[in-house]
Design an enzyme around this catalytic site. Structure first.
Site, PDB file in Angstrom:
ATOM      1  N   HIS A  88       0.854  -1.187   0.000  1.00 19.40           N
ATOM      2  CA  HIS A  88       0.000   0.000   0.000  1.00 19.40           C
ATOM      3  C   HIS A  88       0.895   1.243   0.000  1.00 19.40           C
ATOM      4  CE1 HIS A  88      -3.562   2.368   0.801  1.00 19.40           C
ATOM      5  NE2 HIS A  88      -2.879   3.008   1.731  1.00 19.40           N
ATOM      6  N   GLU A 123       8.661   0.798  -2.764  1.00 18.17           N
ATOM      7  CA  GLU A 123       7.800  -0.395  -2.866  1.00 18.17           C
ATOM      8  C   GLU A 123       8.573  -1.530  -3.521  1.00 18.17           C
ATOM      9  OE1 GLU A 123       3.826   0.110  -4.463  1.00 18.17           O
ATOM     10  OE2 GLU A 123       3.785   2.215  -3.893  1.00 18.17           O
TER      11      GLU A 123
HETATM   12  C1  GAR Z   1       1.289   0.776  -6.252  1.00 20.78           C
HETATM   13  O1  GAR Z   1       1.639   2.067  -5.836  1.00 20.78           O
HETATM   14  C2  GAR Z   1       0.602   0.036  -5.131  1.00 20.78           C
HETATM   15  O2  GAR Z   1       1.124   0.337  -3.864  1.00 20.78           O
HETATM   16  C3  GAR Z   1      -0.796   0.545  -5.264  1.00 20.78           C
HETATM   17  O3  GAR Z   1      -1.033   0.584  -6.647  1.00 20.78           O
HETATM   18  C4  GAR Z   1       0.191   0.825  -7.327  1.00 20.78           C
HETATM   19  C5  GAR Z   1       0.368  -0.252  -8.362  1.00 20.78           C
HETATM   20  O4  GAR Z   1       1.472   0.025  -9.161  1.00 20.78           O
HETATM   21  N1  GAR Z   1      -1.729  -0.301  -4.601  1.00 20.78           N
HETATM   22  C6  GAR Z   1      -2.818   0.133  -3.991  1.00 20.78           C
HETATM   23  O5  GAR Z   1      -3.128   1.301  -3.951  1.00 20.78           O
HETATM   24  C7  GAR Z   1      -3.637  -0.958  -3.334  1.00 20.78           C
HETATM   25  N2  GAR Z   1      -4.714  -0.390  -2.616  1.00 20.78           N
HETATM   26  P1  GAR Z   1       2.063  -1.084 -10.119  1.00 20.78           P
HETATM   27  O6  GAR Z   1       0.879  -1.684 -10.904  1.00 20.78           O
HETATM   28  O7  GAR Z   1       2.988  -0.336 -11.015  1.00 20.78           O
HETATM   29  O8  GAR Z   1       2.754  -2.123  -9.289  1.00 20.78           O
END
Ligand code: GAR
Length: 218
Positions: A113, A178
């Site tokens: 998150h 992340e």
């Molecule tokens: C990331 O920032 C993740 O933390 C967020 O979506 C993005 C996905 O990026 N997740 C959430 O907000 C879950 N509630 P990605 O598709 O490039 O990995």
């Protein structure tokens, strides 16, 4: 002798940069894990292309083809079981998980998150942190429970918020972290170092950082 690898099922809905970092770390053997299934709920997810390019088993189960959350989750669980998944990794998976799913993989579903939980659960959280005037944000890897972003916290990384940040610059700074901590958390599972005690996650052999940060400086 080859190390036994933790079998991951990665679920994504969009761009899949977290998926990509896990693919890379598996391929470079930086983590003792292998992706045995990439599953998307959205046929246009870039994550599917990334899986295809990396020659990984991948599948789209479109949530729009199901009349309710439970039947969608049942199909997802069946696919994960078929692939013998041991740890379910939600990587930008924008669906709420129902009891059907939670009960199929008890304490084996993790999520990332883009905020320092319990602050800013839900959606558009980078924007919310900016609007709130927070001085720090970051990201959280946590176990999934039946709330929205409420499960026990495994790892967090903190980033500063700058006066001239916008949603894009803050999101990029958080995303970079992340990509680091999600694989670290997966490796903790691979090494069987995670123990869940109530809402606390105990990590064997870990110790807390003694770094304190203040932002801004003046
Ligand atoms: C990331 O920032 C993740 O933390 C967020 O979506 C993005 C996905 O990026 N997740 C959430 O907000 C879950 N509630 P990605 O598709 O490039 O990995």
């Amino acid at each position: 002798m080859a190390t036994r690898k933790l079998r991951l099922g990665v679920l994504a809905s969009g761009g899949g940069t977290n998926l990509q970092s896990i693919i890379d770390n598996c391929q470079e053997q930086k983590i003792d894990a292998e992706i045995v299934l990439v599953l998307c709920n959205n046929p246009d997810a870039r994550a599917l292309e990334r899986a295809e390019k990396a020659d990984l088993p991948h599948l789209c189960i479109n949530h729009r083809d199901f009349s309710d959350r439970q039947s969608f989750d049942q199909a997802v669980v069946a696919a994960l079981r078929e692939a013998d998944v041991e740890l379910v990794v939600l990587a930008g998976f924008m669906r709420i998980i129902s009891e059907v799913f939670l009960e199929a993989f008890p304490q084996r579903i993790i999520n990332i998150h883009p905020a320092l939980l319990p602050a800013f659960p839900g959606l558009h959280v980078q924007r919310k942190a900016l609007e709130y005037g927070a001085r720090f944000s970051g990201c959280t890897v946590h176990l999934v429970d039946n709330g929205i972003d409420t499960g026990p916290i495994i790892l967090q990384a903190v980033v500063p918020i700058f006066a001239d940040d916008d949603e894009a610059s803050l999101s990029a700074r958080i995303l970079e972290q992340e990509h680091i901590i999600y694989s670290q958390a997966i490796q903790l599972f691979a090494e069987d170092r995670i123990q869940i005690v109530g809402r606390q996650v105990k990590i064997s052999g870990a110790k807390a950082t003694d770094e304190t940060l203040v932002n801004p400086t003046f």
